[in-house]
Design an enzyme around this catalytic site. Structure first.
Site, PDB file in Angstrom:
ATOM      1  N   HIS B  57       0.829  -1.215   0.000  1.00 46.29           N
ATOM      2  CA  HIS B  57       0.000   0.000   0.000  1.00 46.29           C
ATOM      3  C   HIS B  57       0.856   1.255   0.000  1.00 46.29           C
ATOM      4  O   HIS B  57       0.385   2.332   0.329  1.00 46.29           O
ATOM      5  CB  HIS B  57      -0.896   0.041   1.235  1.00 46.29           C
ATOM      6  CG  HIS B  57      -1.744  -1.155   1.415  1.00 46.29           C
ATOM      7  ND1 HIS B  57      -2.596  -1.599   0.438  1.00 46.29           N
ATOM      8  CD2 HIS B  57      -1.870  -2.023   2.450  1.00 46.29           C
ATOM      9  CE1 HIS B  57      -3.226  -2.683   0.876  1.00 46.29           C
ATOM     10  NE2 HIS B  57      -2.806  -2.964   2.083  1.00 46.29           N
ATOM     11  N   HIS B 219      -6.880  -4.427  -1.174  1.00 40.41           N
ATOM     12  CA  HIS B 219      -6.084  -5.652  -1.159  1.00 40.41           C
ATOM     13  C   HIS B 219      -6.247  -6.486  -2.413  1.00 40.41           C
ATOM     14  O   HIS B 219      -6.012  -7.693  -2.396  1.00 40.41           O
ATOM     15  CB  HIS B 219      -6.449  -6.507   0.053  1.00 40.41           C
ATOM     16  CG  HIS B 219      -6.184  -5.808   1.339  1.00 40.41           C
ATOM     17  ND1 HIS B 219      -7.182  -5.229   2.077  1.00 40.41           N
ATOM     18  CD2 HIS B 219      -5.029  -5.570   1.995  1.00 40.41           C
ATOM     19  CE1 HIS B 219      -6.650  -4.670   3.150  1.00 40.41           C
ATOM     20  NE2 HIS B 219      -5.351  -4.858   3.120  1.00 40.41           N
TER      21      HIS B 219
END
Lengths: 222, 357
Positions: B57, B219
């Protein structure tokens, strides 16, 4: 009776099952999660497998506790705390034991399930490993109440787990990343339930192998 | 899979090694267990803010460690939450005696691992509170899901709370501020392509040339709905409408009660945006979408907000909370007040975010 050597064999065998099914578990997770269940479990159980020799002379409870700590510190995601808690609670349930009676195995399975229920807050029908582990405990309890020995009780338990696993397919996920899919989670087998099924199945496989080995030896004596 | 990697299993570690080499003036990295921390930590008396989550991320969270933001970040494997031992060791490293605030995104793995870490740290006499971020309006009903995911508001909460910690807020004040930021923030995202997790090696989901995923998380998990490709104006309209038309959202979250020394369920409810609200508008790239396209999104977003009587007084545009190389974007709107604006504007100096210093 389940002895300490069988517990060690079971953990090695479960680790091998995870390795063999790494891609399969990851594929199941890709469908409704984020495609890491096999990868994470393999990372943890590879470490468990390599650490088992160092605890081989310990009692069953200490072995299970060591497994728990390794999983908690190496798996991550939801599977780390869930499997870590299962093994930690299982370890506490059989404190100090070198051998497990039918009742001990039941308490181990029940304690592990209770730990997972507390940690993950999932209920039956949420499409999680609880849907596999919970019927397995019920079946095991029923079998020993009927006077069955561990191996036979575990056979019924694994059959119930398999049934439970099949039943996760039409369920709507309510926990974990799969829950965000809503209706789209329907039609897919739960990855966590699948690894939980492998865990019980590998214990049964080890006990069956030993039971056969014993019966072969007994036959030779005759 | 085409990626700039050596071996998939070394991806996270080598990325941290590069980061440590590039920003040795700001951060240090501990590898066993893995966490990134400020070179000047612990700062006596200051509450330390720690966040963490799966890797992939970037720049969140490790890129936000530094002055005016996080004291430490715990990176897990790619898209996998870190483990309690990482969070505990990070807490021990940066605790200056003021306690620790863990900022946790609402994903089951993050919650469980941070809860275990909180119990462990408490056991060692370190004061810890954790606040959950759950701002993703794509998730409609908390009763039948894990609740809303924690996405873009996480970045804003880290900046705002980081500034407040530097200015001397105590642990309880920081927890209250973080909760308030979460309740004032709403997000939603879309994907134009899947990402590829290095350890898996193939795209997590298949998306046709003419398809987009609406309501994705961070995700690479599939979104809530798959639909056909639309113009950027139409996509922005869908995201923005979903956010500003979102009504009150109530849920129950677990927080540590210091007086009782146990977890308690806290009922939280946020109120919808209303005409005249001052907003921070955050247009985020999922990693594979260029800034030029984000400006197209911002253009339309600003038009819609103006039509609705919502005043954008601050903005943030760029890749801040990403999903590897996924193409797509997310929009976060945060309702501001004078205190939050002051904290937003405060100086920050981290590997990936700096102003005012």
């Amino acid at each position: 009776m389940v002895n300490q050597a069988q517990i060690l064999q079971w953990l090695q065998s479960f680790a091998a099952e995870i390795e063999q099914n790494k891609e399969y578990l990851t594929q199941l997770d890709a469908a409704i999660g984020d495609a890491d269940h096999g990868i994470n479990m393999e990372r943890g159980f590879k470490k468990v497998s390599s650490q088992l020799p160092s605890v081989a002379d310990k009692d069953i409870s200490s072995i299970l506790k060591a497994v728990s700590m390794t999983l908690i510190s190496s798996v991550g995601g939801a599977s780390g705390p869930l499997y870590g808690t299962w093994f930690l609670r299982a370890s506490t349930a059989v404190a100090g034991k070198q051998e497990l009676t039918e009742q001990d195995v039941l308490e181990l399975l029940q304690a592990g399930l209770d730990g997972i229920l507390g940690r993950g807050k999932a209920q039956l029908g949420d499409k999680t490993m609880v849907d596999v582990l919970s019927p397995a405990v019920v079946a095991f309890r029923q079998a020993i109440n009927e006077g069955k020995k561990t191996v036979e009780a575990l056979q019924q338990s694994v059959a119930a787990a398999e049934q439970g696993l099949q039943e996760t397919i039409p369920m709507l996920a309510k926990k974990g990343r799969a829950s965000y899919l809503g209706e789209r989670s329907i039609g897919h087998q739960d990855p966590g339930g699948t690894s939980a099924y492998l865990m019980l199945q590998s214990l049964l496989a080890v006990l069956l192998l030993d039971a056969e080995g014993n019966s072969v030896r007994e036959n030779t004596h005759e | 899979m085409k990626k700039l990697i050596n071996k998939p299993e070394d991806f996270v570690r080598e990325s941290l090694e590069g980061m440590a080499a590039a920003h040795s003036d700001l951060i240090k990295v501990n590898y066993e267990p893995a966490f990134v921390y400020r070179t000047d930590a612990p700062i006596p008396g200051k509450v330390a803010i720690i966040s963490g989550g799966g890797s992939g991320h970037e720049p969140m969270h490790a890129g936000f460690v530094g002055k005016g933001m996080l004291d430490a970040a715990c990176p897990g494997e790619v898209f996998t939450s870190p483990t309690p031992d990482q969070m505990l060791e990070a807490a021990k490293q940066v605790d200056g005696g003021g306690g620790i605030l863990y900022i946790v995104k609402n994903y089951s793995g993050d919650i469980m691992n941070f809860e275990m870490a909180t119990e462990l740290a408490r056991g060692e006499g370190i004061r810890v509170l954790n606040i959950l971020i759950d701002d993703d309006v794509a998730v409609r009903d908390s009763l039948f899901t894990q609740g809303r995911r924690g996405v873009g508001t996480t970045v804003l909460a880290e900046k705002i709370c980081g500034a407040a910690a530097d200015q001397g807020y105590d642990l309880q004040q920081l927890a209250d501020l973080c909760r308030r930021v979460n309740l004032n923030g709403r997000s939603m995202g879309i994907a134009l392509s899947s990402c590829t997790v290095p350890a898996k090696g193939t795209p997590t989901f298949e998306l046709g040339d003419r398809e987009i995923e609406l309501g994705i998380g961070i995700h690479g998990e599939p979104g809530i709905e798959r639909t056909s490709i639309k113009s950027v104006d139409e996509i922005t309209e869908i995201l923005t409408r979903s956010i500003i038309e979102d009504i009150s959202y109530s849920r129950s979250v677990r927080e540590w009660d210091e007086n009782r020394g146990e977890w308690v369920d806290v009922e939280l409810i946020n109120s919808p945006f209303t005409k005249g609200d001052r907003l921070l508008a955050f247009v985020n790239s999922m990693g594979g979408t260029p800034l030029s396209e984000l400006y197209l999104v911002y253009r339309k977003l600003a038009q819609i907000c103006e039509q609705q009587g919502l005043q954008i007084v601050r903005n943030l545009i760029g890749p801040y909370i990403t999903s590897l190389e996924m193409q797509g974007c997310s929009i976060t709107l945060l309702k501001l007040d004078d205190e939050i604006i002051r904290l937003w504007d405060a100086p920050v100096k981290t590997p990936s975010w700096r102003w005012g210093i």
